[in-house]
Scaffold this motif. Structure first.
Motif, PDB file in Angstrom:
ATOM      1  N   THR A 138       9.405   7.756  -1.114  1.00 56.95           N
ATOM      2  CA  THR A 138      10.638   8.373  -1.114  1.00 56.95           C
ATOM      3  C   THR A 138      11.252   8.979  -2.258  1.00 56.95           C
ATOM      4  OG1 THR A 138      11.156   7.636   1.240  1.00 56.95           O
ATOM      5  CG2 THR A 138      12.769   8.443   0.686  1.00 56.95           C
ATOM      6  N   ASP A 139      11.401   7.986  -3.106  1.00 56.93           N
ATOM      7  CA  ASP A 139      11.880   8.111  -4.188  1.00 56.93           C
ATOM      8  C   ASP A 139      10.916   9.599  -5.449  1.00 56.93           C
ATOM      9  OD1 ASP A 139      14.112   6.737  -4.216  1.00 56.93           O
ATOM     10  OD2 ASP A 139      12.719   4.596  -5.430  1.00 56.93           O
ATOM     11  N   LEU A 140       9.885   9.149  -5.527  1.00 58.44           N
ATOM     12  CA  LEU A 140       9.044  10.258  -5.785  1.00 58.44           C
ATOM     13  C   LEU A 140       9.278  11.080  -5.329  1.00 58.44           C
ATOM     14  CD1 LEU A 140       6.754   7.759  -7.718  1.00 58.44           C
ATOM     15  CD2 LEU A 140       8.608   8.494  -8.852  1.00 58.44           C
ATOM     16  N   LYS A 141       9.344  11.475  -3.577  1.00 56.04           N
ATOM     17  CA  LYS A 141       9.339  12.352  -3.167  1.00 56.04           C
ATOM     18  C   LYS A 141       7.362  12.848  -3.231  1.00 56.04           C
ATOM     19  CE  LYS A 141      13.715  15.277  -3.983  1.00 56.04           C
ATOM     20  NZ  LYS A 141      13.888  13.808  -4.581  1.00 56.04           N
ATOM     21  N   LEU A 142       6.525  12.482  -2.656  1.00 54.88           N
ATOM     22  CA  LEU A 142       5.472  12.472  -3.602  1.00 54.88           C
ATOM     23  C   LEU A 142       4.962  12.903  -1.898  1.00 54.88           C
ATOM     24  CD1 LEU A 142       3.873   8.992  -4.323  1.00 54.88           C
ATOM     25  CD2 LEU A 142       4.441  11.158  -6.060  1.00 54.88           C
ATOM     26  N   SER A 143       3.629  13.477  -2.016  1.00 52.73           N
ATOM     27  CA  SER A 143       3.090  14.202  -0.352  1.00 52.73           C
ATOM     28  C   SER A 143       1.958  12.999   0.447  1.00 52.73           C
ATOM     29  CB  SER A 143       2.186  15.074  -0.680  1.00 52.73           C
ATOM     30  OG  SER A 143       1.104  14.957  -1.393  1.00 52.73           O
ATOM     31  N   ALA A 144       1.991  13.771   2.236  1.00 54.90           N
ATOM     32  CA  ALA A 144       0.409  12.520   2.465  1.00 54.90           C
ATOM     33  C   ALA A 144      -0.880  12.865   1.650  1.00 54.90           C
ATOM     34  CB  ALA A 144       0.598  13.497   3.792  1.00 54.90           C
ATOM     35  N   ARG A 145      -0.655  13.780   1.308  1.00 49.37           N
ATOM     36  CA  ARG A 145      -1.979  13.688   0.108  1.00 49.37           C
ATOM     37  C   ARG A 145      -1.906  12.623  -0.984  1.00 49.37           C
ATOM     38  NH1 ARG A 145      -2.883  18.285  -0.670  1.00 49.37           N
ATOM     39  NH2 ARG A 145      -4.624  19.228   0.865  1.00 49.37           N
ATOM     40  N   ALA A 146      -0.422  12.364  -1.552  1.00 54.91           N
ATOM     41  CA  ALA A 146      -0.882  11.431  -2.892  1.00 54.91           C
ATOM     42  C   ALA A 146      -0.652  10.161  -2.185  1.00 54.91           C
ATOM     43  CB  ALA A 146       0.328  11.914  -3.603  1.00 54.91           C
ATOM     44  N   TYR A 147      -0.023   9.947  -1.157  1.00 52.09           N
ATOM     45  CA  TYR A 147      -0.266   8.409  -0.565  1.00 52.09           C
ATOM     46  C   TYR A 147      -1.503   7.982   0.017  1.00 52.09           C
ATOM     47  CZ  TYR A 147       0.076   4.722   3.229  1.00 52.09           C
ATOM     48  OH  TYR A 147       1.012   4.099   4.504  1.00 52.09           O
ATOM     49  N   ASP A 148      -2.594   9.290   0.498  1.00 54.76           N
ATOM     50  CA  ASP A 148      -3.783   8.838   0.429  1.00 54.76           C
ATOM     51  C   ASP A 148      -4.183   8.577  -1.100  1.00 54.76           C
ATOM     52  OD1 ASP A 148      -3.408   8.816   3.259  1.00 54.76           O
ATOM     53  OD2 ASP A 148      -4.331  10.323   2.929  1.00 54.76           O
ATOM     54  N   ARG A 149      -4.028   8.842  -2.179  1.00 55.81           N
ATOM     55  CA  ARG A 149      -4.570   8.770  -3.156  1.00 55.81           C
ATOM     56  C   ARG A 149      -4.054   7.311  -3.897  1.00 55.81           C
ATOM     57  NH1 ARG A 149      -8.150  12.972  -3.794  1.00 55.81           N
ATOM     58  NH2 ARG A 149      -7.730  14.629  -2.911  1.00 55.81           N
ATOM     59  N   ILE A 150      -2.846   7.668  -3.944  1.00 51.88           N
ATOM     60  CA  ILE A 150      -2.476   6.063  -4.353  1.00 51.88           C
ATOM     61  C   ILE A 150      -3.104   4.933  -4.078  1.00 51.88           C
ATOM     62  CG2 ILE A 150      -0.093   4.024  -4.301  1.00 51.88           C
ATOM     63  CD1 ILE A 150       1.831   6.867  -4.300  1.00 51.88           C
ATOM     64  N   LEU A 151      -3.484   4.808  -2.279  1.00 50.72           N
ATOM     65  CA  LEU A 151      -4.222   3.503  -1.131  1.00 50.72           C
ATOM     66  C   LEU A 151      -6.036   3.843  -2.184  1.00 50.72           C
ATOM     67  CD1 LEU A 151      -3.242   4.053   2.071  1.00 50.72           C
ATOM     68  CD2 LEU A 151      -2.733   2.224   0.258  1.00 50.72           C
ATOM     69  N   LYS A 152      -6.419   5.129  -2.580  1.00 53.64           N
ATOM     70  CA  LYS A 152      -7.579   4.972  -3.215  1.00 53.64           C
ATOM     71  C   LYS A 152      -7.808   4.215  -4.183  1.00 53.64           C
ATOM     72  CE  LYS A 152      -8.593   9.121  -0.204  1.00 53.64           C
ATOM     73  NZ  LYS A 152      -9.813  10.495  -0.189  1.00 53.64           N
ATOM     74  N   VAL A 153      -6.620   5.035  -5.016  1.00 54.84           N
ATOM     75  CA  VAL A 153      -6.673   4.025  -6.333  1.00 54.84           C
ATOM     76  C   VAL A 153      -6.138   2.581  -6.730  1.00 54.84           C
ATOM     77  CG1 VAL A 153      -6.152   4.341  -8.640  1.00 54.84           C
ATOM     78  CG2 VAL A 153      -6.792   5.907  -7.905  1.00 54.84           C
ATOM     79  N   ALA A 154      -5.313   2.349  -5.138  1.00 58.36           N
ATOM     80  CA  ALA A 154      -5.070   0.639  -5.715  1.00 58.36           C
ATOM     81  C   ALA A 154      -6.101  -0.079  -5.472  1.00 58.36           C
ATOM     82  CB  ALA A 154      -4.188   0.458  -4.536  1.00 58.36           C
ATOM     83  N   ARG A 155      -7.748   0.505  -4.382  1.00 58.32           N
ATOM     84  CA  ARG A 155      -8.698  -0.666  -3.704  1.00 58.32           C
ATOM     85  C   ARG A 155      -9.734  -0.429  -4.846  1.00 58.32           C
ATOM     86  NH1 ARG A 155     -10.005  -3.217   0.181  1.00 58.32           N
ATOM     87  NH2 ARG A 155     -10.472  -4.537  -2.111  1.00 58.32           N
ATOM     88  N   THR A 156      -9.648   0.766  -5.430  1.00 63.89           N
ATOM     89  CA  THR A 156     -10.195   0.789  -6.808  1.00 63.89           C
ATOM     90  C   THR A 156      -9.624  -0.238  -7.467  1.00 63.89           C
ATOM     91  OG1 THR A 156     -11.397   3.069  -6.414  1.00 63.89           O
ATOM     92  CG2 THR A 156     -11.394   2.120  -8.768  1.00 63.89           C
ATOM     93  N   ILE A 157      -9.094  -0.424  -7.528  1.00 56.57           N
ATOM     94  CA  ILE A 157      -8.387  -1.241  -8.889  1.00 56.57           C
ATOM     95  C   ILE A 157      -8.399  -2.866  -8.013  1.00 56.57           C
ATOM     96  CG2 ILE A 157      -6.136  -2.295 -10.136  1.00 56.57           C
ATOM     97  CD1 ILE A 157      -4.826   0.315  -9.949  1.00 56.57           C
ATOM     98  N   ALA A 158      -8.365  -3.029  -6.810  1.00 57.64           N
ATOM     99  CA  ALA A 158      -8.771  -4.712  -6.494  1.00 57.64           C
ATOM    100  C   ALA A 158     -10.396  -4.164  -6.314  1.00 57.64           C
ATOM    101  CB  ALA A 158      -8.476  -4.369  -4.925  1.00 57.64           C
ATOM    102  N   ASP A 159     -11.599  -3.477  -6.529  1.00 59.27           N
ATOM    103  CA  ASP A 159     -12.322  -3.860  -6.350  1.00 59.27           C
ATOM    104  C   ASP A 159     -12.598  -4.479  -8.045  1.00 59.27           C
ATOM    105  OD1 ASP A 159     -12.722  -3.207  -3.692  1.00 59.27           O
ATOM    106  OD2 ASP A 159     -13.517  -0.939  -4.223  1.00 59.27           O
ATOM    107  N   LEU A 160     -12.241  -3.298  -9.355  1.00 62.11           N
ATOM    108  CA  LEU A 160     -12.018  -4.244 -10.581  1.00 62.11           C
ATOM    109  C   LEU A 160     -11.676  -5.807 -10.896  1.00 62.11           C
ATOM    110  CD1 LEU A 160     -11.240  -0.872 -12.138  1.00 62.11           C
ATOM    111  CD2 LEU A 160     -13.266  -2.055 -12.751  1.00 62.11           C
ATOM    112  N   ALA A 161     -11.092  -5.676 -10.086  1.00 63.48           N
ATOM    113  CA  ALA A 161     -10.171  -7.767 -10.213  1.00 63.48           C
ATOM    114  C   ALA A 161     -11.651  -8.246  -9.160  1.00 63.48           C
ATOM    115  CB  ALA A 161      -9.406  -7.035  -9.510  1.00 63.48           C
ATOM    116  N   GLY A 162     -12.020  -7.935  -8.200  1.00 64.27           N
ATOM    117  CA  GLY A 162     -12.948  -8.906  -7.719  1.00 64.27           C
ATOM    118  C   GLY A 162     -12.216  -9.516  -6.605  1.00 64.27           C
ATOM    119  N   VAL A 163     -12.043  -8.743  -5.496  1.00 57.84           N
ATOM    120  CA  VAL A 163     -11.247  -9.493  -4.388  1.00 57.84           C
ATOM    121  C   VAL A 163     -11.489  -8.011  -3.487  1.00 57.84           C
ATOM    122  CG1 VAL A 163      -9.461 -10.819  -6.139  1.00 57.84           C
ATOM    123  CG2 VAL A 163      -8.646  -8.696  -6.009  1.00 57.84           C
ATOM    124  N   GLU A 164     -10.963  -8.815  -2.487  1.00 58.97           N
ATOM    125  CA  GLU A 164     -10.848  -7.359  -1.719  1.00 58.97           C
ATOM    126  C   GLU A 164      -9.599  -6.871  -1.044  1.00 58.97           C
ATOM    127  OE1 GLU A 164     -13.282  -5.301   1.092  1.00 58.97           O
ATOM    128  OE2 GLU A 164     -14.589  -6.439  -0.258  1.00 58.97           O
TER     129      GLU A 164
END
Length: 509
Positions: A461-487
Motif C-alpha cells: 500500500t505504501d509503495l503503491k506496488l502492482s500485483a505483478r510486483a507482489y509476485d516478484r517480491i515473494l519469488k525473491v523472498a523464496r530465493t533469499i530463504a533458499d540461500l539461507a537453507g531454510v524452507e
C-alpha cells in the motif's frame, strides 16, 4: 539415372529433412537445372558443383540434369546443399555405386577446388538425423566436433568431394569423430574476472548473488563510474554451470547463426550478451526476411546486459515484455512466424538522471529528469525483480578496502540454492528456478504467516506496488530463504525482498 541423397535445411534454429533428387539424361547439351524453391545461393551451387567435380577428377554428365530439392514448398537457403547435390550428380552419372547414401544426412559447401567448407547449424542437423533414425551424418571436418555431441550417430568428417565419394563407395575408411562430453564439462573454469576485484558495493554484490541464485532480473541505478558494468560482467562468474540439455539448446541457437566459438563443439558456460544501446528491435529480438535468432535468444540460459537502459529506443525496450514474461519470443514476418527460446536473466544499468547524479544533487530540471526516467516504462520495471542502488565510493574507501569474497565462494552458495530449487520443482521442467514460478507455485512454496502477510500488505500500500510486483517480491523472498537453507519464509526474507524492490518507487514516484 535417378539418384537420391538425404540432406537438411536449417529454418530458425531447427533442421528439416531435404531430399535431393538428381535425374541425369545423356540426351542433348550440357544443362543443370535446380528446382524446389531454391534461393540465389542454392542456384549458384551449379557453378560450384561443376567446378568441384572437374577439379576432383569426376566427369560432368552430358545432357540435361534436373535437381529437385523436396519438399518443394519449403524455401531452400544457403550453400549447404553443394555437397549432397554433387554426390547426387556423381551417382546419377554412374561414377559412384553406393548403398549407404540413404543412411546419412549430408551437408557441406563446396569450394571450386572440391574442398568442403563448414556450414551453419550442424548440431540441429545432427539432432534431425537422430530423430529420423539415420545411421549418421556426413559433414565438413570443421563441423564434425559440433555434430558429434549428439549421441548415437556416426559423424563422418570429410575435407573434400573425393573423400566423400570414397567413403560412400566403401573405398575409403574414415574414423567417426567422437567427443568426450564429460571431459568438456569437467574442464576447470579459468575466469578472467572475479568478484574479489570489486571493492565495496556489498549491498549490490548481495543483490547479484540473490539474482543469480533465483534467476531474477536486476536493475542497477547509480552515477557513472560506480562499477555497474564491472559488477554486471562478473555476474557470469557466479552463475551455476549449464546442464547438458541447457548446453545443447544454447549451442543449437548459436550454431544456427554461425556464432559458435571456434574450437568449441558445445557451449559449456552460460552466455553473456551485451548489445549496444543503438541496437534495433530486429537485432534484439531477431529479424531478417526469414526470422533468425537475435540477442535475447543468444542470451538463452545466460545473461542479457543492457547498459545505459534509457538510451535504448522506447520501442526496443517494450519488445522485451513478452520474452521476460514467457521465456520465448515470437517473430512474425511475411514469410511466416517463428518462435525462439529466450529464457535469460536481464541485467540492466542506468544513471538516475540525465547528468548522472542522484535526483537531489542533479542540476537537471524535474521535467528533464522525469522525461529521462520515462523512457523506461512501468510495465517493464514491474518485470524486473530487483532494483538496487550502486552508490559512489570515496577515494579513501577505494584505497583502503580489502577485496571481497571470490566468485568461487559466492558461486558455491548459488549452486546450493539452485539444488534446493531443482528438488522443489522436480517434475516441472518448465520451471528451472524461482524466477520462473507461476501463480500456482507461488501459492504452494511462498506461504506467509499472518504477521508477515500483514507487513507485506502495508508495504504494498505504501509503495503503491502492482500485483505483478507482489509476485516478484515473494519469488525473491523464496530465493533469499533458499540461500539461507531454510524452507519457511519469515519476515526477514520478505523485508529484504521489499527493500530490493523499493528503489524504483523513489525515482519513478
Amino acid at each position: 539415372m535417378l539418384a537420391k541423397v538425404g540432406s537438411a535445411a536449417v529454418l530458425g534454429i531447427d533442421a528439416f529433412s531435404i531430399e535431393v533428387e538428381v535425374d541425369s539424361s545423356a540426351v542433348g547439351d550440357l544443362k543443370l537445372i535446380i528446382v524446389g524453391l531454391p534461393d540465389a545461393a542454392v542456384r549458384e551451387s551449379i557453378e560450384r558443383v561443376l567446378s568441384a567435380m572437374n577439379n576432383s577428377g569426376f566427369r560432368v554428365p552430358m545432357g540435361r540434369t534436373t535437381i529437385n530439392l523436396a519438399p518443394a514448398d519449403l524455401r531452400k537457403e544457403g550453400p549447404s546443399f553443394d555437397l549432397p547435390i554433387a554426390l547426387g550428380v556423381v551417382q546419377a552419372a554412374e561414377q559412384m555405386a553406393s548403398a549407404s547414401l540413404p543412411d546419412f544426412l549430408i551437408v557441406g559447401e563446396l569450394a571450386l577446388s572440391g574442398a568442403v567448407r563448414p556450414v551453419k547449424g550442424a548440431l540441429a542437423i545432427a539432432l534431425r538425423a537422430r530423430a529420423e533414425g539415420r545411421t549418421g551424418v556426413l559433414v565438413p571436418a570443421e563441423n564434425a566436433a559440433e555434430a558429434s555431441v549428439v549421441k548415437g550417430l556416426r559423424v563422418i568428417p570429410v575435407r573434400n568431394l573425393r573423400e566423400a565419394v570414397g567413403f560412400l563407395s566403401g573405398e575409403l575408411l574414415i574414423t567417426p569423430v567422437v567427443t568426450d562430453m564429460d571431459a568438456l564439462f569437467d574442464q576447470p573454469r579459468d575466469e578472467e574476472m572475479d568478484f574479489s576485484e570489486v571493492k565495496g558495493q556489498e549491498s549490490v554484490k548481495r543483490a547479484l548473488e540473490i539474482a543469480a541464485a533465483g534467476g531474477h532480473n536486476v536493475l542497477m541505478i547509480g552515477p557513472p563510474g560506480t562499477g555497474k558494468s564491472m559488477l554486471a560482467k562478473r555476474l557470469a562468474t557466479i552463475l551455476p554451470p549449464l546442464t547438458l540439455s541447457e548446453a545443447l539448446e544454447t549451442t543449437q541457437i548459436h550454431s544456427s547463426v554461425g556464432k559458435l566459438p571456434q574450437g568449441e563443439p558445445i557451449i559449456t558456460r552460460r552466455p553473456f550478451r551485451a548489445p549496444h544501446h543503438t541496437a534495433s528491435d530486429a537485432g534484439l529480438l531477431g529479424g531478417s526476411i526469414h526470422p533468425t535468432p537475435g540477442e535475447i535468444s543468444l542470451a538463452h540460459h545466460g545473461v542479457l546486459f543492457m547498459d545505459e537502459l534509457p538510451e535504448f529506443r522506447r520501442g526496443v525496450l517494450e519488445t522485451l515484455r513478452q520474452p521476460l514474461e514467457e521465456g520465448r519470443v515470437t517473430i512474425s514476418r511475411a514469410s511466416g512466424s517463428m518462435t525462439f527460446p529466450a529464457q535469460f536473466m536481464l541485467v540492466a544499468a542506468m544513471n538516475p538522471t540525465p547528468d548522472g547524479k542522484m535526483p537531489g544533487e542533479s542540476r537537471s530540471s524535474p521535467r528533464a529528469i522525469q522525461k529521462y526516467l520515462g523512457r523506461v516504462s512501468g510495465p517493464l520495471l514491474d518485470r524486473i525483480d530487483i532494483h538496487v542502488e550502486v552508490p559512489s565510493l570515496r577515494f579513501a574507501e577505494l584505497s583502503s578496502m580489502p577485496g571481497g569474497e571470490s566468485s568461487l565462494q559466492i558461486r558455491q552458495r548459488v549452486v546450493d540454492a539452485r539444488k534446493l530449487q531443482h528438488r522443489r520443482f522436480a517434475g516441472r521442467p518448465r520451471i528451472p528456478c524461482n524466477a520462473r514460478m507461476g501463480s500456482r507455485e507461488i501459492r504452494s512454496f511462498c506461504a506467509l504467516d499472518e504477521g508477515t502477510h500483514e507487513m507485506l500488505k502495508h508495504a504494498m500500500t505504501d509503495l503503491k506496488l502492482s500485483a505483478r510486483a507482489y509476485d516478484r517480491i515473494l519469488k525473491v523472498a523464496r530465493t533469499i530463504a533458499d540461500l539461507a537453507g531454510v524452507e519457511s519464509l519469515v519476515a526477514d526474507h520478505v523485508w529484504e525482498a521489499i527493500q530490493l524492490r523499493s528503489l524504483d518507487r523513489q525515482l519513478w514516484g
